[in-house]
Design an enzyme around this catalytic site. Structure first.
Site, mmCIF file in Angstrom:
data_model
loop_
_atom_site.group_PDB
_atom_site.id
_atom_site.type_symbol
_atom_site.label_atom_id
_atom_site.label_comp_id
_atom_site.label_asym_id
_atom_site.label_seq_id
_atom_site.Cartn_x
_atom_site.Cartn_y
_atom_site.Cartn_z
ATOM 1 N N CYS A 18 -1.519 0.540 5.278
ATOM 2 C CA CYS A 18 -1.399 1.083 6.203
ATOM 3 C C CYS A 18 -1.101 0.097 7.395
ATOM 4 O O CYS A 18 -1.701 -0.817 7.601
ATOM 5 C CB CYS A 18 -2.919 1.453 6.509
ATOM 6 N N GLU A 43 -1.436 10.255 6.443
ATOM 7 C CA GLU A 43 -1.484 10.194 7.874
ATOM 8 C C GLU A 43 -2.191 11.363 8.173
ATOM 9 O O GLU A 43 -2.995 11.292 9.193
ATOM 10 C CB GLU A 43 -0.039 10.704 8.304
HETATM 11 NI NI NI Z 1 -2.467 4.664 7.814
#
Ligand code: NI
Length: 176
Positions: A94, A137
């Site tokens: 991420c 997401e």
């Molecule tokens: Ni992320």
């Protein structure tokens, strides 16, 4: 177009539940374009609005490989309309947790309903990497990070390291 600073965990702004977009107007379409530019520059395969400090239900993804043609997807108010029982495991990362990775299991296939950059209602079927990316997401829009899917022990280890890195960076900045 503009690139936006990415918020690094741990940060309370990454734990907020984001609000739906009323309609995709010019401001939201511009946000989507800026988020994509930020994501490509990072580089990453997905980015959610809260990662750039905007608590709105907006995500962008592009899970194509390095040598493939780009396939940017912009979504407002994404909703899962179908998730497969079959599970796919992928070592996720991420942009808000740089240099940390962990295996996360999610449904292999999903169907997502959303508004595109022209405020048009769309549906998309995705599997494997793209499906994982979209679900990752979408989690951000509810204040969930990929580390919230793994054991508390491993999560806390990663978050402690991120805090340490932040402190070191702040010290370096102060010393300059
Ligand atoms: Ni992320």
């Amino acid at each position: 177009m503009a690139t936006l600073p990415i918020i690094i965990a741990p940060d309370p702004r990454l734990k907020m539940k984001c609000k739906p977009v009323g309609q995709v107007d010019e401001a939201i379409a511009t946000l989507m374009t800026d988020m994509l530019e930020t994501m490509y520059l990072a580089p990453g395969i997905g980015l959610a609005a809260p990662q750039v400090g905007v608590t709105k239900r907006v995500i962008v993804v592009d899970a194509t490989g390095k040598d493939e043609e780009r396939n940017p997807i912009k979504m407002a108010n994404p909703e899962l309309l179908f998730t497969s029982e079959e599970i796919w495991t992928y070592e996720e990362g991420c942009l808000s947790l740089p240099d940390h990775y962990a295996e996360v299991a999610r449904p292999t296939k999903v169907r997502v309903g959303y508004l595109d950059e022209n405020n048009k209602r769309c549906e998309l079927e995705a599997d494997e990497l793209l499906a994982t990316c979209i679900q990752h997401e979408m989690d951000h829009l509810d204040g969930m990070l990929f580390v919230d899917h793994i054991s508390a022990l491993k999560r806390n280890m990663i978050l402690r390291k991120l805090v340490k890195t932040k402190k070191l960076k702040a010290q370096d900045a102060a010393a300059e």
